[in-house]
Design an enzyme around this catalytic site. Structure first.
Site, PDB file in Angstrom:
ATOM      1  N   HIS A   3       6.313  -1.950   3.295  1.00  0.00           N
ATOM      2  CA  HIS A   3       6.142  -3.350   3.674  1.00  0.00           C
ATOM      3  C   HIS A   3       5.272  -4.060   2.654  1.00  0.00           C
ATOM      4  CE1 HIS A   3       3.177  -0.791   5.696  1.00  0.00           C
ATOM      5  NE2 HIS A   3       2.306  -1.758   5.486  1.00  0.00           N
ATOM      6  N   HIS A  45       2.573  -7.078   2.295  1.00  0.00           N
ATOM      7  CA  HIS A  45       1.672  -8.003   2.990  1.00  0.00           C
ATOM      8  C   HIS A  45       1.663  -9.324   2.225  1.00  0.00           C
ATOM      9  CE1 HIS A  45      -0.658  -4.897   5.400  1.00  0.00           C
ATOM     10  NE2 HIS A  45      -0.135  -4.119   4.466  1.00  0.00           N
ATOM     11  N   ASN A  96       0.839  -1.201   0.000  1.00  0.00           N
ATOM     12  CA  ASN A  96       0.000   0.000   0.000  1.00  0.00           C
ATOM     13  C   ASN A  96       0.879   1.257   0.000  1.00  0.00           C
ATOM     14  OD1 ASN A  96      -2.478  -1.447   0.207  1.00  0.00           O
ATOM     15  ND2 ASN A  96      -2.129  -1.736   2.402  1.00  0.00           N
ATOM     16  N   GLU A 152      -0.803   2.758   6.400  1.00  0.00           N
ATOM     17  CA  GLU A 152      -0.900   3.236   7.788  1.00  0.00           C
ATOM     18  C   GLU A 152       0.466   3.380   8.434  1.00  0.00           C
ATOM     19  OE1 GLU A 152      -3.385   0.355   9.682  1.00  0.00           O
ATOM     20  OE2 GLU A 152      -5.206   1.077   8.686  1.00  0.00           O
TER      21      GLU A 152
HETATM   22  P1  AMP Z   1      -0.582  -0.720   5.854  1.00  0.00           P
HETATM   23  O1  AMP Z   1      -2.006  -0.300   5.969  1.00  0.00           O
HETATM   24  O2  AMP Z   1      -0.248  -1.328   4.534  1.00  0.00           O
HETATM   25  O3  AMP Z   1       0.384   0.391   6.258  1.00  0.00           O
HETATM   26  O4  AMP Z   1      -0.404  -1.910   6.888  1.00  0.00           O
HETATM   27  C1  AMP Z   1       0.094  -1.756   8.175  1.00  0.00           C
HETATM   28  C2  AMP Z   1      -0.082  -3.081   8.863  1.00  0.00           C
HETATM   29  O5  AMP Z   1       0.751  -3.111  10.013  1.00  0.00           O
HETATM   30  C3  AMP Z   1      -1.513  -3.331   9.354  1.00  0.00           C
HETATM   31  O6  AMP Z   1      -2.000  -4.520   8.736  1.00  0.00           O
HETATM   32  C4  AMP Z   1      -1.359  -3.481  10.855  1.00  0.00           C
HETATM   33  O7  AMP Z   1      -2.206  -4.447  11.402  1.00  0.00           O
HETATM   34  C5  AMP Z   1       0.110  -3.868  10.983  1.00  0.00           C
HETATM   35  N1  AMP Z   1       0.747  -3.534  12.254  1.00  0.00           N
HETATM   36  C6  AMP Z   1       0.755  -2.338  12.882  1.00  0.00           C
HETATM   37  N2  AMP Z   1       1.482  -2.416  14.012  1.00  0.00           N
HETATM   38  C7  AMP Z   1       1.959  -3.692  14.094  1.00  0.00           C
HETATM   39  C8  AMP Z   1       2.766  -4.394  15.031  1.00  0.00           C
HETATM   40  N3  AMP Z   1       3.245  -3.800  16.131  1.00  0.00           N
HETATM   41  N4  AMP Z   1       3.049  -5.700  14.787  1.00  0.00           N
HETATM   42  C9  AMP Z   1       2.560  -6.311  13.689  1.00  0.00           C
HETATM   43  N5  AMP Z   1       1.790  -5.703  12.766  1.00  0.00           N
HETATM   44  C10 AMP Z   1       1.485  -4.415  12.967  1.00  0.00           C
END
Ligand code: AMP
Length: 116
Positions: free
Chosen positions: A101, A103, A88, A96
């Site tokens: 990263h 997924h 994303n 977020e």
């Molecule tokens: P994005 O919306 O692509 O930025 O995805 C961010 C992802 O990070 C989300 O799916 C969250 O659930 C995940 N996330 C946020 N904090 C943590 C954490 N401490 N450990 C594992 N996953 C996390």
């Protein structure tokens, strides 16, 4: 320099995470809020904020993300049935955490790629 996120702390083991793979270029850990039976985040150890910030020198590291994704898909037992890799970017992409990263989602039929 982009601002560090919680993911840098995970790479440095300053906060806990369920790390499933790590090497000198990449760390992978289970998403804290899984959207599928397998939901792993694969991140470069180098802080790259978004896909917009990728530089030519990141080519090998980001290619390596795919190598690790394929290995983890195999290890998780989702390779044959299939899975989805998502990166994303920014607001419209729903990003977020501003540390690039990938997924890795699998373990069930994931449905249409985009909600309509
Ligand atoms: P994005 O919306 O692509 O930025 O995805 C961010 C992802 O990070 C989300 O799916 C969250 O659930 C995940 N996330 C946020 N904090 C943590 C954490 N401490 N450990 C594992 N996953 C996390």
């Amino acid at each position: 320099m982009p601002e560090e996120t919680i993911f840098s702390k995970i790479i440095r083991k300053e906060i806990p995470a369920d790390i499933v793979y790590e090497d000198d270029r990449v760390t992978a850990f289970r998403d804290i809020n899984p959207q599928a039976p397998t939901h792993i985040l694969i991140i470069p150890n180098k802080l790259i904020a978004t896909a917009n910030d990728v530089q030519p020198e990141d080519e090998q590291t980001l290619g390596h993300l795919f190598i690790v994704a394929a290995k983890l898909a195999h290890d998780e037992g989702v390779a044959d049935d299939g899975y989805r890799l998502i990166v994303n970017c920014n607001k419209h992409g729903g990003q977020e955490v501003f540390h690039l990263h990938m997924h890795l989602l699998g373990g069930r039929k994931l449905g249409p790629m985009l909600s309509r």
